[in-house]
Design an enzyme around this catalytic site. Sequence first.
Site, PDB file in Angstrom:
ATOM      1  N   LYS A 174       3.855  -4.664  -0.745  1.00  0.00           N
ATOM      2  CA  LYS A 174       3.178  -3.447  -1.215  1.00  0.00           C
ATOM      3  C   LYS A 174       2.773  -3.618  -2.666  1.00  0.00           C
ATOM      4  O   LYS A 174       3.542  -4.114  -3.484  1.00  0.00           O
ATOM      5  CB  LYS A 174       4.134  -2.263  -1.030  1.00  0.00           C
ATOM      6  N   ASP A 232      11.165   1.510   1.213  1.00  0.00           N
ATOM      7  CA  ASP A 232      10.231   0.957   0.231  1.00  0.00           C
ATOM      8  C   ASP A 232      11.030   0.661  -1.036  1.00  0.00           C
ATOM      9  O   ASP A 232      11.471   1.577  -1.730  1.00  0.00           O
ATOM     10  CB  ASP A 232       9.116   1.954  -0.090  1.00  0.00           C
ATOM     11  N   LYS A 260       0.598  -3.176   2.227  1.00  0.00           N
ATOM     12  CA  LYS A 260       0.390  -1.777   1.895  1.00  0.00           C
ATOM     13  C   LYS A 260      -0.150  -1.640   0.474  1.00  0.00           C
ATOM     14  O   LYS A 260       0.590  -1.769  -0.488  1.00  0.00           O
ATOM     15  CB  LYS A 260       1.702  -0.978   2.029  1.00  0.00           C
TER      16      LYS A 260
END
Length: 315
Positions: free
Chosen positions: A215, A152, A251
């Site tokens: 995300k 991430d 996400k």
Amino acid sequence: MSTNTLALPDVTASDQALRRFLHGLPGVDPVGLEARAASLGTRSIKTTAKAYAIDLAISMIDLTTLEGADTPGKVRSLAAKAMRPDPTDRDTPATAAVCVYPDMVATAKETLKGSGVKVASVATAFPAGRAALDVKLADVRDAVAAGADEIDMVIDRGAFLAGKYLKVYDEIRAVKDASGSARLKVIFETGELSTYDNIRRASWLGMIAGADFIKTSTGKVAVNATPSNTLLMLEAVRDFRQQTGVQVGVKPAGGIRTTKDAIKFLVLVNETVGADWLDNHWFRFGASSLLNDLLMQRQKLATGRYSGPDYVTVD
């Protein structure tokens, strides 16, 4: 469809070409976007569908600890909870992943071995992203070497907001290369991007650069995932697949705390991009506190009564 590869190469030939493309995307109607997100949030979910939605949401959680006080013991405990969220009910699904800092990846990997639960690691000088590229890439390589299945990363919001889109693109590409076979989630920190138009541009920039997931947030700022910014990103991945044939995950992270919240997001997914994304390979929740509420609601559906907060472990 699997790992994203470079799409639309002509638009990344120069800073000017990339700017023309991103600023040529359709403008976002804020009122219309927020009204649609609010409308979808009022959908009623009945008992059988609710039970399915709760289990699906549990299976989509990236159970996360990202604190300076993290210890190997805390990470092992979190990993155990990820594998068996409810020790009294073996039918409870495992979570999708455990997300930790790079130095805790090896501990998580060892604990989760053979479980199918992924190990995700934040990297690239999370959460601010204020570091030299070689430092960020070293962070990524350390996490991958320790066994991370997913990375991430955070984009350089300063560069993005200054219009240095090719710099952001090149950095994502470099992180993608350093990630090897690990799937890459690109965090925009939507609360710092100021406008919906910027969120749409960041979504396309991330996908063009090779993101496997886009995300919303780090969970470390005041404004994190919202139905509106998540709806906008879902529309972006839908349109990107229509144009390129490449599927990208989404996400939302931060601020999703209740079962009711989670179900609203699942409705957004179903109504915007459809069943292809209703799977933890393509949709995740970055929301650790959400798991406890899902477990309590699951127990209520099974027994007809709330077990209370003592029924679940405190992270």
